[in-house]
Structures are given as structure tokens and as C-alpha cells.
Motif scaffolding. Structure first.
Motif, PDB file in Angstrom:
ATOM      1  N   SER A  75       2.809  -8.425 -13.097  1.00 37.14           N
ATOM      2  CA  SER A  75       2.363  -9.257 -11.989  1.00 37.14           C
ATOM      3  C   SER A  75       1.641  -8.350 -11.009  1.00 37.14           C
ATOM      4  CB  SER A  75       3.542  -9.949 -11.295  1.00 37.14           C
ATOM      5  OG  SER A  75       4.327 -10.666 -12.213  1.00 37.14           O
ATOM      6  N   VAL A  76       1.051  -8.941  -9.990  1.00 36.27           N
ATOM      7  CA  VAL A  76       0.368  -8.164  -8.957  1.00 36.27           C
ATOM      8  C   VAL A  76       0.833  -8.652  -7.602  1.00 36.27           C
ATOM      9  CG1 VAL A  76      -1.846  -7.558  -7.924  1.00 36.27           C
ATOM     10  CG2 VAL A  76      -1.655  -7.741 -10.407  1.00 36.27           C
ATOM     11  N   LEU A  77       1.269  -7.717  -6.768  1.00 36.28           N
ATOM     12  CA  LEU A  77       1.616  -8.021  -5.381  1.00 36.28           C
ATOM     13  C   LEU A  77       0.314  -8.149  -4.602  1.00 36.28           C
ATOM     14  CD1 LEU A  77       3.545  -8.370  -3.040  1.00 36.28           C
ATOM     15  CD2 LEU A  77       3.905  -5.907  -3.005  1.00 36.28           C
ATOM     16  N   ARG A  78      -0.045  -9.364  -4.234  1.00 36.31           N
ATOM     17  CA  ARG A  78      -1.366  -9.679  -3.712  1.00 36.31           C
ATOM     18  C   ARG A  78      -1.457  -9.463  -2.202  1.00 36.31           C
ATOM     19  NH1 ARG A  78      -5.705 -10.096  -5.838  1.00 36.31           N
ATOM     20  NH2 ARG A  78      -6.376 -12.182  -5.235  1.00 36.31           N
ATOM     21  N   SER A  79      -2.656  -9.023  -1.764  1.00 36.18           N
ATOM     22  CA  SER A  79      -2.889  -8.872  -0.332  1.00 36.18           C
ATOM     23  C   SER A  79      -4.288  -9.332   0.051  1.00 36.18           C
ATOM     24  CB  SER A  79      -2.695  -7.412   0.092  1.00 36.18           C
ATOM     25  OG  SER A  79      -3.589  -6.564  -0.607  1.00 36.18           O
ATOM     26  N   GLY A  80      -5.018  -9.904  -0.887  1.00 30.55           N
ATOM     27  CA  GLY A  80      -6.364 -10.363  -0.614  1.00 30.55           C
ATOM     28  C   GLY A  80      -7.200 -10.329  -1.877  1.00 30.55           C
ATOM     29  N   GLY A  81      -8.485  -9.974  -1.750  1.00 27.03           N
ATOM     30  CA  GLY A  81      -9.388 -10.047  -2.878  1.00 27.03           C
ATOM     31  C   GLY A  81      -9.160  -8.990  -3.935  1.00 27.03           C
ATOM     32  N   SER A  82      -8.842  -7.757  -3.532  1.00 25.88           N
ATOM     33  CA  SER A  82      -8.686  -6.662  -4.491  1.00 25.88           C
ATOM     34  C   SER A  82      -7.609  -5.712  -3.999  1.00 25.88           C
ATOM     35  CB  SER A  82     -10.025  -5.923  -4.650  1.00 25.88           C
ATOM     36  OG  SER A  82      -9.972  -4.999  -5.713  1.00 25.88           O
ATOM     37  N   ASN A  83      -7.351  -4.673  -4.808  1.00 25.93           N
ATOM     38  CA  ASN A  83      -6.408  -3.614  -4.458  1.00 25.93           C
ATOM     39  C   ASN A  83      -4.977  -4.116  -4.297  1.00 25.93           C
ATOM     40  OD1 ASN A  83      -8.699  -2.059  -4.464  1.00 25.93           O
ATOM     41  ND2 ASN A  83      -8.749  -1.725  -2.266  1.00 25.93           N
ATOM     42  N   GLY A  84      -4.545  -5.036  -5.170  1.00 27.49           N
ATOM     43  CA  GLY A  84      -3.143  -5.410  -5.207  1.00 27.49           C
ATOM     44  C   GLY A  84      -2.315  -4.303  -5.840  1.00 27.49           C
ATOM     45  N   ASP A  85      -1.008  -4.466  -5.820  1.00 24.66           N
ATOM     46  CA  ASP A  85      -0.099  -3.455  -6.356  1.00 24.66           C
ATOM     47  C   ASP A  85       0.554  -3.990  -7.629  1.00 24.66           C
ATOM     48  OD1 ASP A  85       0.905  -0.906  -6.195  1.00 24.66           O
ATOM     49  OD2 ASP A  85       1.747  -1.152  -4.207  1.00 24.66           O
ATOM     50  N   PRO A  86       0.476  -3.272  -8.767  1.00 23.42           N
ATOM     51  CA  PRO A  86       1.047  -3.784 -10.011  1.00 23.42           C
ATOM     52  C   PRO A  86       2.565  -3.803  -9.987  1.00 23.42           C
ATOM     53  CG  PRO A  86       0.274  -1.536 -10.325  1.00 23.42           C
ATOM     54  CD  PRO A  86      -0.162  -1.953  -8.946  1.00 23.42           C
ATOM     55  N   VAL A  87       3.130  -4.809 -10.636  1.00 22.79           N
ATOM     56  CA  VAL A  87       4.578  -4.988 -10.729  1.00 22.79           C
ATOM     57  C   VAL A  87       4.910  -5.276 -12.186  1.00 22.79           C
ATOM     58  CG1 VAL A  87       6.558  -6.377  -9.998  1.00 22.79           C
ATOM     59  CG2 VAL A  87       4.711  -5.886  -8.374  1.00 22.79           C
TER      60      VAL A  87
END
Length: 648
Positions: A75-87
């Protein structure tokens, strides 16, 4: 683990001699290669190797985390359009060991605005290797969740040759990418050039509202390899990148994501009849990250800016000894990271991490169908707090080990595996030095101690392939962030996790195929008798594809269940549980056409029905953009894209 009580499990986790005996004794038949929607193969039963670029039916990835989310369990910890954090399986941060061509790149932001994957351009790499669970000791301190390797493959030429590809992409919300990958060489060596430029504007959600999420990125790299004979490789690579990104879920944006890197690799093969490989690598990289509240948004109140970064240097030496039934890989690795902040125009180190490890992994074929794999490593890790006038230091010696049994059924297309792994994780920079962790975290946080059982099965048939994998784990002294306190604070708890991923592929006809996968992760805070926060909900994917001689088309349906098991205001250094989340389903369409041996095109529409939805792993939208307290950031609405590729 059904015969072990809670107190007995914790005793086992914290008793290293007992643990070693347990790991060596635990072997149940099961594993399998996972056949998933991204094309891939297995170098061994637990190492999935998939292309680093996005699957043909999806919008090309903007960063490393975007590329990983196509793999079940991620999954990805989202914060907007790009540069999320992988989980992976609900595990985040340094619980994932992530390397790019054997190099560790780490960001500098105390809130992980510049995640390690933010510095990765997937188009510049050939493959992603995923090892789920603590089932390898070869790639630095064992990741309790798993190990991720973004890799470029060496180029070998029998005659002078030029090869590569150029791609142009245009899409909704101002998305425009240009990618160039070029390699040329002869039997004595090669040169590889990689370049990428990507831009996107703020996107529109399913209701048509603008969501801050623009980015501007570029990346370049040069690799020079010498192959004086079939058994020798010397490779030097240098790279640089930079970018900026606006975040709907943060009070500041990233106006610089600068990276410089260099690596030297020397490999020698077939040194003797049994000594098959010797490899040495030396690397260094430098990151420079600026965050501010005025360059990419209208500031509210005073202008603020912070510049941070890090310098990472490391080396790795490995040797492989093997015969017909035995393979032993052993070696050592070292790494040092200096984290720094800029003040009054000058850099000043505020933290230093030093790691040195020894490791060995032994693979033994017991019979033609049975294989046993055992690995162990020991790491010396030291952290220096350089924030005050008097430095503080903490040091730990951390063991890691695993054992795995693999069985391939004769005359039946079934493969099984079962393995038990144990690792101890030193708290990372964000847990020891971030202001969100509390003032005493450097002295008080203990190392995490994870014991996990991984198992799986796979079937390969002429028309149907299926796989399933599962895990059960316990972590003593799991590091948890609590945002219900003021200020927030990190502490150690006891945690339990379990989950599974499964999937299948059915070739309905020579041209039609149906592919599906399902992922589930569960976690429990056993200390507070609460759910473990930041657990992704149940997720399924179903794809129907038609592939002809020249063209293909397909539908991809992603379905995510509601998540009601939450721990309000608890999480990790980046995110926290904001409350229950609703489920959703998103349908996407894509098609592609091959004009000739050199030219092909692809087109697609993500979120075909313009669904309004938000991911559970998410940040709350910033109030200055009009979001209510704890309102999760919505995902893009209907998004079209067109990509054209020319192959040299």
C-alpha cells in the motif's frame, strides 16, 4: 505458534539461544512463487523479480512507491500527488529494507516528506525484487516486513550494439513525462545513459475539486562497465536528480529533492571450481531537501523554511561457494549516515548512524525436491546524538536469522515453502530524533524484536496458475507513535500481526486472460488491547485482458473494503489513524498497439466512472487548502493518459 502462550512467545523473542534453536527446528512444507498482475519470475521461491516499470494496463509510476503499489501486499501512505511512503503488510519505514543497486538512499525530513522512494525513478531501473518477511540476511540488517531491491542489470554484448528506448507520456492534470534509456557497447564494455523528466499539476478529485499535488522532477544517470573477459565486471555509476512537490496533507511543501550518488562495483566469477563469485561494492550518496510554506503555496502567516539532508557511505563484500547441491553466500557490509541541517548558510550534523554486519546464507538441496535454507547475520549499530554541546551515544549488537524449507512436488505443478525468521531492528532517525517521537526517545526507545512465520503454496497449470502466502508474527517492543498526547510521543508496545495474499491467473482462451489477487493484513496492539494502527484494509484486484498479435485491451477493477479496525490518533512518524474509512471500487481501462518492431503506443483511463474516494492510509488535508480537521485527501477522479514508446 499455536502452542506458545503470550508470555512464552515474548520470552522466546527476547531469549536469543532459545530462538536460534526454535528457528533451526521450525520447518513445515510450504511456499510458492506468487503469480501477480505484474509480470515477473522467481530467482528462488521467495524472491519475486518484477519489471520496475508499471504494468501495461496502468498509468506509469511517478516514483518508487507508485511502482510498488501494483504488487499484492503493498500500500502507499498518501499525502498528495506523488512521493507517498510504501507500506508492506501494514509495516512502514525502516521495517522495509530498501536498496537501489545495492545502495541505501535515505531522506532527511523529520516527517519523511522526502521518503527514500521519492528519490527513485522506476524507469531508470530494470527490475524490482521483493522478499516478503525476514527471509534474507544478504542485504543489510533484516527488514522485519521485507526487503526491496531496485536493480539495473549489467549489459553484455557479443558485438558492437546500440539499444534502448525513448518514451513520451501525456495525460490529464498536466501530466507529461519524457524518458530516455540508452545503452551501447561491445564485448569489452558498455555505457548506459538514463534520463527522465516528469511534471504534473494539481489534480481534480471525483467531485471536480482541485487537490494540491503538483510535482516537477528530473533524473539522470551514467553507468560505465568494463567486461575484459566473460568472468570479470567493473562498473562505475553516477547519478543526480532534483524536484519539487506540493502536498495537500502537509503544512509545508518540498521545494528541493536534490540527490547525487556514485557507486563502484567489482565482480569476479568462477575463481575456482567451487568459488563461483566474489563481489565488492563501494557507494556514496548525498541528499539535500528543502521544505517551505511559500514557494509552492500562498503562505499563511510568517514564511518558514528548513533545509536538511544526509550523506550515506557504505561498502559490501560477498563471496559465493557452491557445488551441485550446496550454495553458501557470506560476506560483510558497513554503512555510515550523517544527518545534517543547514543553519546560517552552513551544514551542521545533528545525528550519525554507523552499522557494520557479518552474514552468511546456506542453501542445501536435501533431495531433488527438498531444499533447506538457513541464514544468520549479526550487526553492530551505533547512533550518535550530535544536537547538543555534549554528544550522546547508544549502541546495540543485533542478531538476525531465518530457516526455510522448500518443497517442489514431483510430477505435480505445486511448490510449497515454510520459514521462520527473527530480526532485531534498531530505532531509525525518525524514531530517535524526530520531534514527534518525544524528547526522551533517543534514550528510552528499545530495539524491536520480531519473530515471524511465513508460508505459501503455488500451482502452475497449462491454463490456470494460482498462489497463496500467509504470515503470523509477534514483535516485542514495537515502536508506536501516540498523537493523542501533547506533544506526541513514541513508545514500545507488544504487537501481533498476521495476514495473507492470494491470486490466480486463468487463460480463458489463447487471447483472453482473467487475473485476480486479494490482500489482507491484521495487527493488534497487545499492550493496550487495541488494533494496531495504519493497517491497510482488505483489497482485491480483478483484471480481464485481451492480447492479440498487434494490440491489447483490458479492464482493471480495484475493490477496497471499509476499514473499521482503527486506533484513533496512533500511528507512525508520518501518518496516524484518522478514523474508520469507507470502501470503494475503481474501474480502469487501457489499450495498446504495436505498430512495428520499434514503435508502440498505450492509452488508458484511470477511474473510468470518476469515483470520489480516499485511501485509508492517508494524511489529513491541510486546513489552508479548505480541508476540515481529519478530512482525508481524496484521490484523482477520471484521468486519461497516452504513452508512445520507440525502441532502438
Amino acid at each position: 505458534m499455536s502452542g506458545i502462550t503470550e508470555s512464552g512467545t515474548r520470552s522466546l523473542i527476547t531469549s536469543r539461544p532459545l530462538l536460534l534453536a526454535f528457528c533451526c527446528a521450525a520447518a513445515l512444507p510450504v511456499y510458492a512463487e506468487e503469480s501477480i498482475t505484474v509480470e515477473g519470475h522467481y530467482s528462488d521461491p521467495v524472491s519475486l523479480i518484477a519489471p520496475a516499470h508499471s504494468p501495461a494496463q496502468q498509468l506509469p509510476a511517478s516514483d518508487g512507491a507508485d511502482a510498488l503499489k501494483t504488487i499484492p501486499g503493498f500500500s502507499v501512505l498518501r499525502s498528495g500527488g506523488s512521493n507517498g511512503d510504501p507500506v508492506l503488510r501494514g509495516m512502514f519505514g525502516s521495517r522495509l529494507m530498501l536498496l537501489t543497486d545495492g545502495v541505501s538512499t535515505q531522506g532527511g525530513c523529520g516527517s519523511r516528506m522526502d521518503t527514500p522512494t521519492a528519490y527513485i525513478t522506476p524507469q531508470s531501473y530494470d527490475t524490482i525484487t521483493v522478499i516478503k518477511g525476514p527471509q534474507s540476511v544478504l542485504w543489510g540488517p533484516m527488514g522485519s516486513a521485507g526487503t526491496l531491491l531496485f536493480e539495473r542489470q549489467p549489459d553484455y554484448y557479443n558485438a558492437p550494439e546500440l539499444k534502448g528506448s525513448a518514451e513520451l507520456l501525456q495525460g490529464a492534470n498536466g501530466r507529461a513525462d519524457q524518458n530516455l534509456n540508452l545503452a551501447f557497447g561491445n564485448p569489452h564494455g558498455y555505457v548506459r545513459l538514463d534520463g527522465n523528466h516528469s511534471v504534473a499539476d494539481d489534480y481534480r478529485d471525483g467531485y471536480g475539486n482541485r487537490v494540491p499535488g503538483l510535482w516537477r522532477k528530473w533524473n539522470s544517470g551514467v553507468t560505465v562497465g568494463l567486461t575484459p573477459d566473460d568472468d570479470t565486471l567493473a562498473e562505475l555509476s553516477v547519478g543526480a536528480s532534483d524536484g519539487k512537490a506540493r502536498y495537500a496533507g502537509r503544512m509545508m511543501d518540498g521545494s528541493r529533492f536534490a540527490r547525487k550518488s556514485a557507486a563502484l562495483k567489482l565482480e569476479k566469477y568462477h575463481l575456482s571450481e567451487r568459488f563461483s563469485k566474489l563481489s565488492w561494492q563501494l557507494y556514496a550518496n548525498d541528499t539535500d531537501h528543502i521544505m517551505d510554506n511559500y514557494s509552492l503555496r500562498q503562505p499563511v502567516g510568517a514564511k518558514r523554511k528548513s533545509e536538511v539532508g544526509g550523506v550515506v557511505m557504505g561498502s559490501r563484500l560477498t563471496g559465493v561457494w557452491e557445488d551441485e547441491s550446496t550454495s553458501v553466500t557470506a560476506g560483510a557490509d558497513v554503512m555510515r549516515k550523517n544527518h545534517r541541517k543547514k543553519s546560517a548558510g552552513a551544514w551542521r550534523d545533528d545525528a550519525r548512524f554507523t552499522q557494520a554486519g557479518l552474514f552468511s546464507e546456506w542453501r542445501q538441496s536435501v533431495t531433488a525436491d527438498d531444499t533447506v535454507v538457513v541464514g544468520a547475520r549479526i550487526d553492530s549499530v551505533q547512533a550518535d546524538d550530535r544536537r547538543g554541546a555534549q554528544n550522546a551515544t547508544r549502541h546495540s549488537v543485533l542478531p538476525g536469522m531465518f530457516t526455510r524449507y522448500e518443497y517442489r512436488m514431483p510430477d505435480v505443478p505445486l511448490t510449497f515453502y515454510s520459514g521462520v525468521g527473527y530480526t532485531e531492528r534498531f530505532p531509525d532517525y525518525w524514531e530517535l530524533f524526530s520531534g514527534k517521537a518525544g524528547q526522551q526517545s533517543f534514550r528510552q526507545l528499545k530495539t524491536e524484536k520480531t519473530l515471524q512465520w511465513d508460508t505459501g503454496v503455488q500451482m502452475h497449470g497449462d491454463k490456470v496458475s494460482a498462489w497463496a502466502s500467509a504470515y503470523v508474527g509477534r514483535t516485542a517492543d514495537y515502536i508506536l507513535f501516540d498523537y493523542s498526547r501533547t506533544p506526541s510521543q513514541a513508545s514500545n508496545i507488544d504487537a501481533a500481526v498476521m495476514g495473507a495474499e492470494t491470486g490466480a491467473n486463468w487463460n480463458l482462451t489463447p487471447t483472453w486472460a482473467l487475473t485476480g489477487s486479494l490482500s489482507y493484513a491484521w495487527g493488534e496492539n497487545r499492550t493496550d488491547k487495541q488494533p494496531l494502527p495504519q493497517m491497510p484494509p482488505l483489497e482485491g484486484r480483478l483484471a480481464l485482458d485481451y492480447t492479440g498479435q498487434k494490440w491489447r485491451t483490458g479492464l482493471l477493477w480495484r475493490v477496497v473494503a471499509p476499514q473499521h479496525r482503527v486506533a484513533q490518533n496512533k500511528g507512525n512518524v508520518t501518518g496516524q489513524d484518522l478514523g474508520p474509512s469507507a470502501g470503494f471500487g475503481v474501474l480502469s481501462w487501457s489499450a495498446g498497439y504495436i505498430f512495428n518492431d520499434h514503435f508502440e503506443s498505450r492509452v488508458g483511463i484511470e477511474n473510468l466512472f470518476n469515483k470520489y474516494y480516499s485511501e485509508h492510509l492517508n494524511l489529513a488535508g491541510a486546513s489552508q487548502f479548505g480541508y476540515a480537521t481529519n478530512q482525508q485527501i481524496p484521490e484523482p477522479g477520471r484521468t486519461w493518459w497516452l504513452a508512445m514508446t520507440y525502441h532502438f
